[in-house]
Design an enzyme around this catalytic site. Structure first.
Site, short mmCIF file in Angstrom:
data_model
loop_
_atom_site.label_atom_id
_atom_site.label_comp_id
_atom_site.label_asym_id
_atom_site.label_seq_id
_atom_site.Cartn_x
_atom_site.Cartn_y
_atom_site.Cartn_z
N CYS A 74 11.23 3.01 22.43
CA CYS A 74 10.90 2.04 23.23
C CYS A 74 10.17 1.01 22.48
O CYS A 74 9.01 1.34 22.07
CB CYS A 74 10.14 2.50 24.63
SG CYS A 74 9.40 1.29 25.55
N CYS A 223 11.46 -5.52 27.57
CA CYS A 223 12.30 -4.42 26.83
C CYS A 223 11.98 -4.94 25.42
O CYS A 223 12.77 -5.96 24.96
CB CYS A 223 13.53 -4.28 27.39
SG CYS A 223 14.38 -2.86 26.27
#
Length: 283
Positions: A74, A223
């Site tokens: 991530c 993101c």
């Protein structure tokens, strides 16, 4: 149980610190992630991040999505992670290294005075081989491939930044049925491990706008790996230069696909609060 809440451009995470030792009785982490990330019954967050020691790097990051699934990486989370372990004094060197399921990543902190003002992450080389993304379609790379969603056809580019991404270029968001198409592509049979989905508007050769449906989390404000994958896809499709500002709902990231074939992401990491979980939250 003490927690810290952090975010990178609104992509928010609940942190649990086990760097100096985990409890004797480990919790069911996937279930804990589902509870704590719930916006009404928990703390609220896109993911749960555990801070762990590592024998390969300065620290190890384990992350679980809000649905309890475990992604490989991530981008926004690792920026927050780097700031956290530096501020806690677990590391003093800069750059520092973090172990993830996607490998060991190197991060450079921007520090003004004693404050971390930004983090630059060496995200590594993009993975473009179809079987490694993975996507069940021929092509290395998979560029401009066709995808059918409920009778509607899309062109996509497949990229992995340690986790899979399906990048689609669109003209606008007004005519995009995001809430239907996003999850349909996430769970499309072409992607055996599911996929993150990025819808990209090309503003200029140096600017993109991105809307994302994250695997296991749904719509999020940002993101990091998706921004990296989108710039790689844009370059492969001849739409942008290699250094691009990506505009996300939560703010901007600077992404560069270097001539060394490595992708570099620069962006902020911020605290929200720290606190103590009561027993009611864990039951």
């Amino acid at each position: 149980m003490e927690i810290v809440k952090m975010h990178g451009l609104g992509n928010d995470f609940v942190f649990i610190d086990h760097f100096q030792g985990a409890p004797a009785e480990l919790p069911d982490y996937p279930e804990l992630a589902r509870k704590l990330c719930h916006r009404q019954f928990g703390v609220g967050g896109d993911g749960l991040i555990m801070v762990l020691p590592s024998d390969k790097a300065d620290a190890r990051m384990r992350i679980l999505n809000s649905d309890g699934s475990e992604p490989e990486m991530c981008g926004n989370g690792i920026r927050c992670f780097a700031r956290y372990i530096y501020d806690q004094g677990y590391v003093s060197q800069n750059p520092l290294q973090v172990e993830t399921l996607a490998g060991i990543l190197t991060l450079q902190l921007s520090i003004t005075g004693d404050q971390v003002t930004g983090v630059r992450v060496d995200m590594g080389e993009p993975i473009l081989k179809s079987e490694q993304v993975p996507v069940l379609i021929q092509g290395d790379p998979v560029v401009g491939a066709r995808l059918d969603v409920d009778g509607q056809e899309f062109e996509f580019t497949a990229v992995s930044m340690g986790n899979p991404h399906c990048v689609l270029f669109v003209e606008d968001y007004e005519t995009l049925d995001f809430e239907r198409i996003g999850p349909a592509i996430e769970k499309h049979p072409l992607f055996p491990r599911k996929t993150n989905v990025e819808f990209i508007i090309v503003n200029s050769p140096r600017e993109l706008t991105m809307k994302v449906w994250e695997r296991g989390a749904g719509p999020t404000l940002a993101c990091g790996t998706g921004a990296c994958a989108s710039v790689v896809a844009a370059v492969l499709n001849g739409r942008t230069e290699r250094k691009v500002t990506v505009h996300l709902p939560g703010g901007d990231l600077l992404i560069e696909w270097g001539e060394d074939n490595r992708v570099y992401m620069t962006g902020p990491a911020a605290y929200v609060f720290k606190g103590v979980l009561l027993e009611d939250a864990l039951s």
